[in-house]
Motif scaffolding. Sequence first.
Motif: not given
Length: 533
Positions: A278-289
């Motif tokens: 959804e947001d890309g691998p570098e997005s804050p949500r991806a990093q939190s996940a």
Amino acid sequence: MSLLGTLARLEAVRSGRAEPLATVRHRHLSDRPLVLVPLAAAAEDGAPLAVLLGTDRSAPRLHIVPQPLNRGQRYAFLAAFADDLLPYLESCAAEVERIEGSEKDPQTGEKIPTFRELSADAPQLIVPNPGAAQHLALLGRATRFRRTAEDPDPGRYPAPTQVPLLGRWLTHLTDRAKVPGSSLLLPMTGLLARHWATGQSQLEDQHLGAQLAWHEPPSGLSGAEAARLVESGRDERGQLLHPPAGPTTDPRFDEKLLAPAIGRYDAALAALRHAQDEDGPESPRAQSAQASAERAVEQLRALLTEVLLPTWHDVWRGLDLLRTLPPAAHLPERWESDRWSFTGHRERVAAGEPPQPRRDDAVTAARKLAQREREQVRTDVQEALDDPLAMAERRLAGEAFSGEVTELVPDWDTSGRTPKPRPLLTVRTADHPHADLGREVHRAGGPAVQKAVITAVDPEQGLITVRVASGMGRKKEPEPGSLPAVGERVTFTLFELTARQSAPLPEPDDTPWTHGGPPSATQDSPTTAEEWE
């Protein structure tokens, strides 16, 4: 079970502690063994979940499969396992001995000298119980035929390069463990059961913690009470205080702790994939996940470490107990056979030979069976010669007798061209052997291999007279020291002190069709079906 073993178990019940079955250690122990505690997933036979291994009791290394149903994670686990195990195996081949021999020249028929290299050491894997060894055998079967990216046809799921090599070594080590007397791969429960008797059944002895409880019960508790506490004691969470010794897990642990932890990991991984899409691998949500997925893995590692560590410490405690016994005299001979086995398999791998077949052809299977039967006989004989308690079992079974020499009468065989010494030896014994007249017996512990024949038996006086037939030299008079003196204690066995060689077998290509014929080309090749699909 022998009579002496039964008596030892009864004595263990009475005393509340393990009782000795041996005065010496009958298996070789390496100075640097690799302790290996595997754990299998309950959902699938042979599916790896974790392994704890190492040569330093204070620094074990853990490898896990966060999701046992994920093929890629299994291969990553096996690759990490191989990266730990294979260097240990190679380190044992760092030094070699040069063995001289000879063979006939096929053209001239003359003997020519030959030289072979023998590894100065061999690896030794110590696992908790036979179930752990069987789990390693399943891993070897499932991995030694794996295709890798380097193969011409890697298939849909190529494995890391080192995985097939890991499978070949696991197969060799587990096959060698079936040879009596071998020490390349040893289950600790079997080692302890060979040297000590507990007051519980052989099935209960497969729980390493319960078996060790009979050796060192806490103050105020008997061995039976301590073993019961180890087997069934639970904490406030309902979890076993001392989990099983691998590779199986406690069903309550699977239900209450393991399954939820794997579920949290699966949820974190799904959230990570969704955030990356959804947001890309570098997005804050991806990093939190990503951080959540890493925490889930660490929680799984902590959970599995907690389950495996008690067994890890138990294996090392067992090694400490075994090292208190002096090594048996014939251990170096059997360990040399293990070194030859290790050297031969290493040479086959280096020569690029194919993996071990899924099924042995008729001749190979017969050779393996003959070797194991021969090694069983050799091990039983050597243990009896090395250990008075092992010899006592044979004496109780009527297969040997021991006593004091009461009379030595010189005699000769004059039927040939030159007289040969054939003295009569009378032994007073309290044993009751199967001493039939004319039966061949063998002197144990003499200066040379010495055969004799029973000529007279007086059961009321406990006297047995034998005619010594060999081991006295080639002169008319027996060599000094070749015969026991009056008053000396001797032991004679009714079994031979060396194993007989089996009849020669044809080469595999010469196997008659009635016994399966020559091995087919497809038998040694991997099938196209994936074992883990």
